[in-house]
Design a protein around this motif. Structure first.
Motif, PDB file in Angstrom:
ATOM      1  N   UNK A  23      88.552  61.812  25.275  1.00 29.30           N
ATOM      2  CA  UNK A  23      86.314  62.151  26.278  1.00 29.30           C
ATOM      3  C   UNK A  23      86.139  63.048  25.658  1.00 29.30           C
ATOM      4  N   UNK A  24      84.824  63.915  25.279  1.00 28.40           N
ATOM      5  CA  UNK A  24      83.294  63.939  25.180  1.00 28.40           C
ATOM      6  C   UNK A  24      83.553  65.669  25.786  1.00 28.40           C
ATOM      7  N   UNK A  25      83.579  66.293  25.327  1.00 29.15           N
ATOM      8  CA  UNK A  25      83.618  67.909  26.824  1.00 29.15           C
ATOM      9  C   UNK A  25      84.833  68.761  26.206  1.00 29.15           C
ATOM     10  N   UNK A  26      85.091  69.311  27.231  1.00 33.19           N
ATOM     11  CA  UNK A  26      86.376  70.549  27.469  1.00 33.19           C
ATOM     12  C   UNK A  26      86.979  70.508  28.838  1.00 33.19           C
ATOM     13  N   UNK A  27      88.228  70.045  28.522  1.00 33.60           N
ATOM     14  CA  UNK A  27      89.321  69.611  29.757  1.00 33.60           C
ATOM     15  C   UNK A  27      90.652  69.824  29.677  1.00 33.60           C
ATOM     16  N   UNK A  28      90.665  70.575  31.115  1.00 34.05           N
ATOM     17  CA  UNK A  28      91.774  71.369  31.616  1.00 34.05           C
ATOM     18  C   UNK A  28      92.584  70.641  31.683  1.00 34.05           C
ATOM     19  N   UNK A  29      94.615  71.420  30.429  1.00 30.49           N
ATOM     20  CA  UNK A  29      95.633  70.271  30.780  1.00 30.49           C
ATOM     21  C   UNK A  29      96.385  71.484  31.797  1.00 30.49           C
ATOM     22  N   UNK A  30      96.963  70.970  33.093  1.00 34.06           N
ATOM     23  CA  UNK A  30      96.949  71.950  34.292  1.00 34.06           C
ATOM     24  C   UNK A  30      98.253  71.777  34.351  1.00 34.06           C
ATOM     25  N   UNK A  31      99.153  72.671  34.285  1.00 39.19           N
ATOM     26  CA  UNK A  31     100.653  72.814  34.345  1.00 39.19           C
ATOM     27  C   UNK A  31     101.078  73.462  36.058  1.00 39.19           C
ATOM     28  N   UNK A  32     101.192  72.589  36.937  1.00 39.30           N
ATOM     29  CA  UNK A  32     101.160  73.480  38.606  1.00 39.30           C
ATOM     30  C   UNK A  32     103.125  73.061  38.695  1.00 39.30           C
ATOM     31  N   UNK A  33     102.848  74.805  39.066  1.00 43.89           N
ATOM     32  CA  UNK A  33     104.139  75.283  38.567  1.00 43.89           C
ATOM     33  C   UNK A  33     104.476  74.736  40.892  1.00 43.89           C
ATOM     34  N   UNK A  34     105.312  73.248  40.754  1.00 44.49           N
ATOM     35  CA  UNK A  34     105.330  72.959  41.790  1.00 44.49           C
ATOM     36  C   UNK A  34     106.247  73.608  43.529  1.00 44.49           C
ATOM     37  N   UNK A  35     105.340  73.189  43.810  1.00 48.74           N
ATOM     38  CA  UNK A  35     106.467  74.029  45.105  1.00 48.74           C
ATOM     39  C   UNK A  35     106.383  75.809  44.912  1.00 48.74           C
ATOM     40  N   UNK A  36     105.828  75.988  44.211  1.00 48.53           N
ATOM     41  CA  UNK A  36     105.872  77.613  43.780  1.00 48.53           C
ATOM     42  C   UNK A  36     104.143  78.130  44.115  1.00 48.53           C
ATOM     43  N   UNK A  37     103.468  79.145  43.796  1.00 49.30           N
ATOM     44  CA  UNK A  37     101.772  79.822  43.130  1.00 49.30           C
ATOM     45  C   UNK A  37     101.684  79.954  42.178  1.00 49.30           C
ATOM     46  N   UNK A  38     101.106  78.828  41.312  1.00 47.25           N
ATOM     47  CA  UNK A  38     100.706  79.237  39.918  1.00 47.25           C
ATOM     48  C   UNK A  38     101.296  78.172  39.552  1.00 47.25           C
ATOM     49  N   UNK A  39     100.116  78.329  38.174  1.00 52.22           N
ATOM     50  CA  UNK A  39     100.158  77.550  36.671  1.00 52.22           C
ATOM     51  C   UNK A  39      99.856  78.173  35.465  1.00 52.22           C
ATOM     52  N   UNK A  40      99.894  76.731  34.411  1.00 48.78           N
ATOM     53  CA  UNK A  40     100.510  77.453  33.147  1.00 48.78           C
ATOM     54  C   UNK A  40      98.657  76.326  32.787  1.00 48.78           C
ATOM     55  N   UNK A  41      98.125  77.106  31.860  1.00 49.28           N
ATOM     56  CA  UNK A  41      96.852  76.181  31.241  1.00 49.28           C
ATOM     57  C   UNK A  41      96.886  75.731  29.769  1.00 49.28           C
ATOM     58  N   UNK A  42      96.520  75.079  29.375  1.00 50.84           N
ATOM     59  CA  UNK A  42      95.797  74.928  28.243  1.00 50.84           C
ATOM     60  C   UNK A  42      94.708  73.919  27.402  1.00 50.84           C
ATOM     61  N   UNK A  43      93.478  74.005  27.187  1.00 46.93           N
ATOM     62  CA  UNK A  43      92.377  73.178  26.737  1.00 46.93           C
ATOM     63  C   UNK A  43      92.537  72.586  25.692  1.00 46.93           C
ATOM     64  N   UNK A  44      91.934  71.384  25.840  1.00 46.31           N
ATOM     65  CA  UNK A  44      91.385  69.924  25.059  1.00 46.31           C
ATOM     66  C   UNK A  44      90.385  69.838  25.228  1.00 46.31           C
TER      67      UNK A  44
END
Length: 556
Positions: free
Chosen positions: A378-399
């Motif tokens: 789509x048109x815009x800025x979108x986060x690809x988020x990888x949530x650490x399942x059952x933990x605190x924290x995440x990884x993020x990349x951007x499209x």
């Protein structure tokens, strides 16, 4: 819509905006076959164990490799060495391939011969495993089972036919080395690619602890074992003389259980004069998706393409572009729940094998699992988020499809993460790779055992012994039943083969790594079509290094 050419793919962005894919392959000439390859001047490796089994370089292995054919030879060189890495605003000392995290992308076409020279400049032995690839046994990279580990200051050539297209992962198979930066994406292109898409985005996920406030993976493993910080809460303390490995990837002997061919994993031998690093044991984690604890390591950071969420990598494309995303979980103890904000995902492959296309909002990706998905940008800025399942924290990349500079906040949480998630057991294989519904010739039943309190993870209440063999014979359809008798979930990986996830029939998706939930069983069917000695293990690195490994061996 045009299918992307190989040249287009090699020029597609990988980690940061404007960066090209790290294609580390090239033609070396027209050598006729992959042929046996070992460290110069040494004979074929023969592991300890009972007689009557096919050893890694036996004639049966070589004959199977010849049947795979031989195409152009692609030459790659990796140097494993101490490295200073930039995680996106934070520098760490670790061990890496070619001083990068992830390591360089290796890309070949199905039928090519990959010739990868690994130069070991680390202070300890190492190997390299091509995870998920159905290759010749003596190139599988399991120390003291398929090869002698590579000594510091020496090279080893991994040479094999990459016969099946897909998304794979290269990583060390020694001790806790995979929980550093010793991993790299590996893509085998299909010369008759049926998918149509405009661009490709490779997303490599990882959990990171090395050189953060003095921590390293060996120390974390020590904390998890009896006498470590897990027992401190129970009043047991650290015990006399117990301390941790030094930080910054300093020299220490490998704790890999096969390093000395011992009947059970040896305790970590590396000790410094005083403990270093904070307590990294995660307590009271919970995941409803994983039916219990999410994990036991409290990682301080999670990475997407080697970068922290505060300074993420950016993938640029045009609105309306069809993007193939190859998602690889290179983490050692974390499952990731993955979604792309504002987009649905169409699953096309899992672990390199095609499935009937399935729409989902998010995916649960266990350690060493891979998923290929299609999205229409789509048109815009979108986060690809990888949530650490059952933990605190995440990884993020951007499209992003615009030229702006604003990015989503580091703590962004797309609504798709909490919507539909399609598990692997609900995926149906593409007709081209579906196994026929054949009655199994052999039934293997293995119990997954162990507890957090004793940290005695194993199979059938046994710790790894390099001499053990679960016997199969070439040509058999094998039904492998894994019974998880523990309170933890385990991503189970079988080397050298793919299996159908199912059991009532052979209609399940083809995979090489799959999650077994606590107190559940999973039935896997595979064809014994790749002779040799093959490891079955949990891909939680802390579990496998504690003993949750065993060997399937082909009888002569």
């Amino acid at each position: 819509m045009q299918k992307p050419s190989r040249r287009t793919l090699l020029r597609a962005p990988f980690a940061a905006a404007g960066a090209g894919l790290l294609a580390a392959c090239s033609d070396s000439g027209s050598e006729p076959s992959s042929g046996p390859q070992h460290t110069a001047g040494t004979a074929a490796f023969v592991p300890q164990g009972p007689r009557g089994f096919v050893n890694p370089s036996d004639p049966e292995v070589l004959a199977t490799e010849r049947k795979r054919g031989s195409g152009p030879v692609r030459m790659v060189r990796f140097t494993a060495a101490r490295s200073l890495l930039d995680l996106g605003g934070r520098s760490v000392h670790s061990w890496a391939y070619n001083e990068s995290v992830p390591g360089p992308l290796v890309r070949v076409t199905a039928g090519d011969v990959l010739s990868l020279t690994l130069s070991n400049q680390l202070p300890e032995k190492t190997t390299l495993h091509a995870h998920g690839v159905r290759l010749r046994c003596d190139m599988d990279g399991v120390p003291d089972l398929t090869q002698s580990p590579i000594a510091p200051g020496t090279d080893f050539i991994y040479r094999f036919v990459a016969s099946h297209p897909g998304t794979y992962l290269l990583h060390s198979h020694v001790g806790m080395q995979p929980d550093r930066a010793l991993y790299a994406p590996f893509v085998v292109d299909d010369p008759k690619e049926p998918l149509s898409y405009d661009q490709e985005w490779i997303v490599v996920l990882d959990d990171w602890v090395d050189d953060i406030d003095g921590s390293n993976p060996e120390q974390v493993l020590d904390q998890l074992k009896p006498g470590g910080s897990m027992d401190m809460d129970m009043g047991m303390g650290m015990g006399p003389g117990r301390s941790s490995p030094s930080a910054h990837g300093s020299a220490h002997p490998s704790a890999h259980p096969s390093a000395h061919a011992s009947p059970s994993p040896a305790p970590s031998k590396s000790r410094s004069r005083k403990p270093m690093g904070p307590d990294r044991v995660l307590r009271n984690s919970h995941s409803s998706m994983l039916h219990g604890e999410g994990g036991n390591v409290a990682y301080p950071h999670y990475l997407a393409n080697g970068r922290l969420r505060t300074d993420p990598s950016v993938f640029r494309c045009r609105p309306g572009d069809r993007i193939r995303i190859r998602i690889i979980n290179a983490g050692s103890e974390t499952a990731f729940r993955v979604a792309l904000g504002g987009h649905a995902l169409t699953v096309t492959h899992t672990d390199g094998y095609p499935v009937q296309h399935k729409r989902t909002d998010a995916l649960l990706v266990g350690m060493a699992e891979r998923y290929d998905v299609l999205v229409t940008a789509k048109d815009g800025v979108f986060p690809l988020v990888a949530l650490a399942e059952g933990k605190k924290g995440k990884a993020v990349a951007i499209l992003r499809t615009d030229k702006g500079r604003n990015l989503p906040a580091p703590d962004v949480r797309p609504a798709e993460l909490d919507r539909e998630i399609v598990p692997a057991r609900r995926l149906v294989p593409a007709e081209s790779v579906a196994m026929d519904d054949r009655h199994p010739d052999r039934d293997l039943r293995i119990r997954i055992t162990g507890t957090m309190q004793k940290y005695d993870w194993g199979f059938d209440h046994k710790l790894y012994d390099v001499r053990e063999r679960h016997a199969v014979r070439a040509g058999e359809r094998v039904r492998l039943t894994l019974v998880n008798a523990t309170d933890m979930w385990h991503p189970m990986h079988l080397h050298g083969h793919t299996f159908a996830v199912g059991g009532i029939s052979s209609a399940g998706a083809r995979k090489d790594t799959t999650i077994v939930l606590p107190h559940r069983k999973l039935v896997l069917d595979f064809d014994a079509d790749n002779p040799g000695l093959w490891m079955l293990h949990c891909h939680n690195q802390y579990h496998s290094e504690s003993g949750m490994m065993t060997v399937l061996g082909y009888k002569k």
